[in-house]
Design an enzyme around this catalytic site. Structure first.
Site, mmCIF file in Angstrom:
data_model
loop_
_atom_site.group_PDB
_atom_site.id
_atom_site.type_symbol
_atom_site.label_atom_id
_atom_site.label_comp_id
_atom_site.label_asym_id
_atom_site.label_seq_id
_atom_site.Cartn_x
_atom_site.Cartn_y
_atom_site.Cartn_z
ATOM 1 N N SER A 38 0.836 -1.181 0.000
ATOM 2 C CA SER A 38 0.000 0.000 0.000
ATOM 3 C C SER A 38 0.887 1.254 0.000
ATOM 4 O O SER A 38 1.714 1.417 -0.893
ATOM 5 C CB SER A 38 -0.959 -0.053 1.197
ATOM 6 O OG SER A 38 -2.010 0.858 1.040
ATOM 7 N N MET A 39 0.767 2.132 0.973
ATOM 8 C CA MET A 39 1.649 3.296 1.047
ATOM 9 C C MET A 39 3.107 2.877 0.979
ATOM 10 O O MET A 39 3.944 3.540 0.353
ATOM 11 C CB MET A 39 1.401 4.079 2.339
ATOM 12 C CG MET A 39 2.336 5.274 2.533
ATOM 13 S SD MET A 39 2.223 6.033 4.174
ATOM 14 C CE MET A 39 3.136 4.823 5.161
#
Length: 255
Positions: free
Chosen positions: A95-96
């Site tokens: 994700s991030m």
């Protein structure tokens, strides 16, 4: 229980290895930290050393201010990894964390970049928090609305948000990370030369297959995409299958 060893302010080593063949460096999702990868070493080859990035403002760095911009995060991690380049580095980001890993790979040579639950920065309009489209919208939400967005994503124990003290502990890093995502624009578009491997959940509607496949555009090296059952946090429910897939990659399984 595998003992963790702090190697620097920015890195935690799980299961130290005297002569690692490769170092797998892991970058967690928005609001996450080293504990997201605490079980991984037990399922990986004994000569693969697992290092996890320690973002400030959470877990054992809770007293430190969170970062809301990509550049200082990436520069600090790059500096921490520089002395460890005596062994090949493979970066895994979820994700991030995929975008942070991508930016680090722009700055130091790595054997491979492994991205999970994320689209490339060029497709940020298709992404989610810790990804991007949702992150752009979520950074300015009220606490209640931010909690609902986090619950929608999954990956967190919902009971954390029922206790006011725990809620006040976990919300600031989540909000800071969403702000980091909102502020991020890829400013170094040079092509990587290493393999890029993408992993995603087939039910993650903000990481659709055609967007995930666009990671092929960031490198002159080989690209493959690997699909798993589940949504954004497919890796929590299918950890064993994911790690088997990682071990089958030539960048991890071969010297």
């Amino acid at each position: 229980m595998i003992a963790a060893q702090q190697t620097s302010t920015w890195l935690r080593r799980y299961r130290p290895v005297d002569q690692p063949r490769v170092r797998l460096v892991c970058f967690a999702h928005a609001g996450g930290g080293p504990s997201a990868f605490r079980t991984w070493p037990a399922s990986l080859p004994s000569d693969v050393e697992v290092l996890v990035v320690r973002y400030p403002g959470r877990q054992d760095r809770v007293a430190e201010p969170c970062l809301e911009r990509m550049e200082p995060m990436v520069e600090a991690v790059t500096e921490a990894l520089t002395p460890l380049r005596d062994r090949p580095l493979v970066l895994f980001g979820h994700s991030m964390g995929a975008w942070i890993a991508y930016e680090v790979a722009q700055r130091i040579p790595v054997r491979a970049l492994l991205v999970s639950g994320q689209v490339p920065p060029s497709r940020r309009s298709s992404a989610r928090p810790g990804s991007a489209r949702r992150g752009d919208a979520s950074a300015g939400l009220s606490d209640a609305a931010l909690i609902e967005e986090v619950k929608r994503l999954g990956g967190y124990d919902a009971q954390l948000f029922e206790d006011p003290e725990l809620r006040d502990l976990v919300l600031p890093p989540i909000r800071a990370d969403f702000t980091l995502v909102q502020n991020y624009r890829a400013a170094r578009p040079s092509l990587l030369g290493c393999p890029v491997r993408a992993f995603y959940g087939e039910d993650d509607t903000d990481s659709r297959a055609d967007d995930v496949d666009a990671w092929a555009e960031v490198t002159t090296g080989p690209f493959t995409a690997h699909r798993f059952p589940g949504g954004h946090f497919y890796l929590a429910d299918h950890e064993a299958a994911l790690l088997r897939e990682l071990f089958s990659l030539p960048e991890v399984s071969c010297a």
